[in-house]
Motif scaffolding. Sequence first.
Motif, PDB file in Angstrom:
ATOM      1  N   ALA A 430       5.429   9.364  -0.165  1.00  0.00           N
ATOM      2  CA  ALA A 430       4.469   8.258  -0.278  1.00  0.00           C
ATOM      3  C   ALA A 430       4.680   7.468  -1.569  1.00  0.00           C
ATOM      4  N   LYS A 433       7.240   3.428  -3.473  1.00  0.00           N
ATOM      5  CA  LYS A 433       6.545   2.141  -3.462  1.00  0.00           C
ATOM      6  C   LYS A 433       6.815   1.422  -4.782  1.00  0.00           C
ATOM      7  N   GLU A 472      -1.936  10.806  -2.328  1.00  0.00           N
ATOM      8  CA  GLU A 472      -1.608  10.828  -0.900  1.00  0.00           C
ATOM      9  C   GLU A 472      -2.703  11.551  -0.115  1.00  0.00           C
ATOM     10  N   THR A 475      -5.582   9.100   0.254  1.00  0.00           N
ATOM     11  CA  THR A 475      -5.325   7.869   1.014  1.00  0.00           C
ATOM     12  C   THR A 475      -4.549   8.208   2.277  1.00  0.00           C
ATOM     13  N   HIS A 476      -3.269   7.879   2.290  1.00  0.00           N
ATOM     14  CA  HIS A 476      -2.375   8.179   3.404  1.00  0.00           C
ATOM     15  C   HIS A 476      -0.963   7.934   2.905  1.00  0.00           C
ATOM     16  N   THR A 477      -0.014   8.613   3.526  1.00  0.00           N
ATOM     17  CA  THR A 477       1.378   8.452   3.104  1.00  0.00           C
ATOM     18  C   THR A 477       1.795   6.991   3.087  1.00  0.00           C
ATOM     19  N   GLU A 478       1.383   6.237   4.085  1.00  0.00           N
ATOM     20  CA  GLU A 478       1.784   4.826   4.169  1.00  0.00           C
ATOM     21  C   GLU A 478       0.930   3.920   3.299  1.00  0.00           C
ATOM     22  N   SER A 479      -0.251   4.378   2.921  1.00  0.00           N
ATOM     23  CA  SER A 479      -1.207   3.496   2.251  1.00  0.00           C
ATOM     24  C   SER A 479      -1.235   3.645   0.732  1.00  0.00           C
ATOM     25  N   LYS A 481      -0.656   3.355  -3.090  1.00  0.00           N
ATOM     26  CA  LYS A 481      -0.093   2.321  -3.960  1.00  0.00           C
ATOM     27  C   LYS A 481      -0.051   2.850  -5.383  1.00  0.00           C
ATOM     28  N   ASP A 484      -3.158   3.774  -7.251  1.00  0.00           N
ATOM     29  CA  ASP A 484      -3.836   4.995  -6.796  1.00  0.00           C
ATOM     30  C   ASP A 484      -3.406   6.180  -7.656  1.00  0.00           C
TER      31      ASP A 484
END
Length: 514
Positions: A430, A433, A472, A475-479, A481, A484
């Motif tokens: 995650a 990014k 992670e 939030t979520h692996t894809e979300s 940032k 965070d």
Amino acid sequence: MKVLKASEMAEFDRITIEELGIPSLVLMENAARGVFEVVLREFPRAKKILVVAGKGNNGGDGIAVARLLHLNGKKVDIFLALGEIKGDASKQLEIAKNLGINLLEEKPDFRSYELTLDAVFGTGFTPPVHGKVEKIIEEINNSGVPVVSVDIPSGLSADTGEVFEPSVRADVTVTFQFPKLCHVLFPASERCGKVYVADISIPRGLAKEIKREVLLPDSLKLYRRSRTTYKTREGHLLIVGGSVGKTGAVVMSAKAATRAGAGLVSVGVPKELNPVVESLIVEEMSIPLPGVERLSYFAVKEILELQERHDVLVLGMGMDRYEEGQDIVLKLLEKWEKPLLLDADGINNLADYGDYSALKNRNIPAVLTPHVGEFSRLTKRDTKFITENQADVAVEFARENNCYVVLKGARTVIATPEGKAFISLRGTPAMAKGGVGDVLAGVLGALMGKMEIEEALKLGVFLHGLAGEIAEERTHTESLKALDIVETLPEAYRRLEVLREEFLNSPHTLFELV
């Protein structure tokens, strides 16, 4: 925990057997016990198990595991992948036969088992695999049956992160006494699955001169503030960078530095961009420097004038690549006499210039925090080679250029001018990014203002990866940032304190490598 190469492990085996007098069969029994315990822990419901054994000690380990499983009520078959056996392995096979364990005459249907134990090749094997074992490995991988590898997935090299074909794709690997480079470096570590390290009575002190180690909670020095401290004693960090479209990089770095514990943080950017930065920071201060869309060389004089009031310089996030930028980096390497960290375009500008004399000649070694692409520009080496040999190439550059290297990737390796390598296993996909590296630079810069550089880098890299894992979870692996991660640094500090206490108070006869 030290990380070894095959030749180092072989020498420690030899010393243990020949000089300390521990029989090799005792080591084999200890190894088998470790694998046996992991099999019961990870696959308690597996009743029908196939052991695929090679002819050497790795095969002997596997056959000894077969005996322990058989005595525990499992249905176990042994298949000799090379059709022969030698040394201590032959003794283990004799015992297995005496107990009535089934020795297969023909290659089995690998799909008919609930678990396969891969004990064909150990750490002494040099890839690639040739002959009939190629087909056996392919059938193991295609069977759909879970695999536990003994010491190392057959077909890999212990000394590198390179994936050789064919090689076993293990769900779990149990290695002995020390992890090897293939267990901790990608992409080979993916072939290893979950890795356990079993104590087999080889004294850990034998590895005291090895300069490679995995970063674990007990190897970190936690910083404690004095009750009478004040903000300037906690470090004043100067972050310099930014250009049109990239002011966010220095802002994220500054926010991370504040969260990581810096007493004061100042951000230097081109004066035309200063209003943008001012609107994005609160606790941190901004310093307008000469420059319009990017920093001017005239900024160097003003930065050096700030040296007396600042403890650490972090340079390069979002500064852009340009000829004047090269001059800025070189001059600051020469004239900034306190700790200095180069990140992002600070590294790129140095690589574009191509002469690292200013780096080599520093009294206080600089810290470089490249990702693999930036390190490729520095070293002119292929990114694939760098990834597969991450520890070796980082140490080589750090030694040759009198600097610290924090080589970022799926694993992060810290290399020191003295040739030490610390490998961090923390983090998550995650974190792939934009801005995550800027956050790390801020964390490291903050800690460098309070601690010795080596200890600051170890703590900062571990905290950053742990904070990413926590972010992670939230939030979520894809979300996830970058900011965070900044917000989860406080919890990462707390969790590290708990992890360290638990680690120090627990036995490590069978250790899961996280």
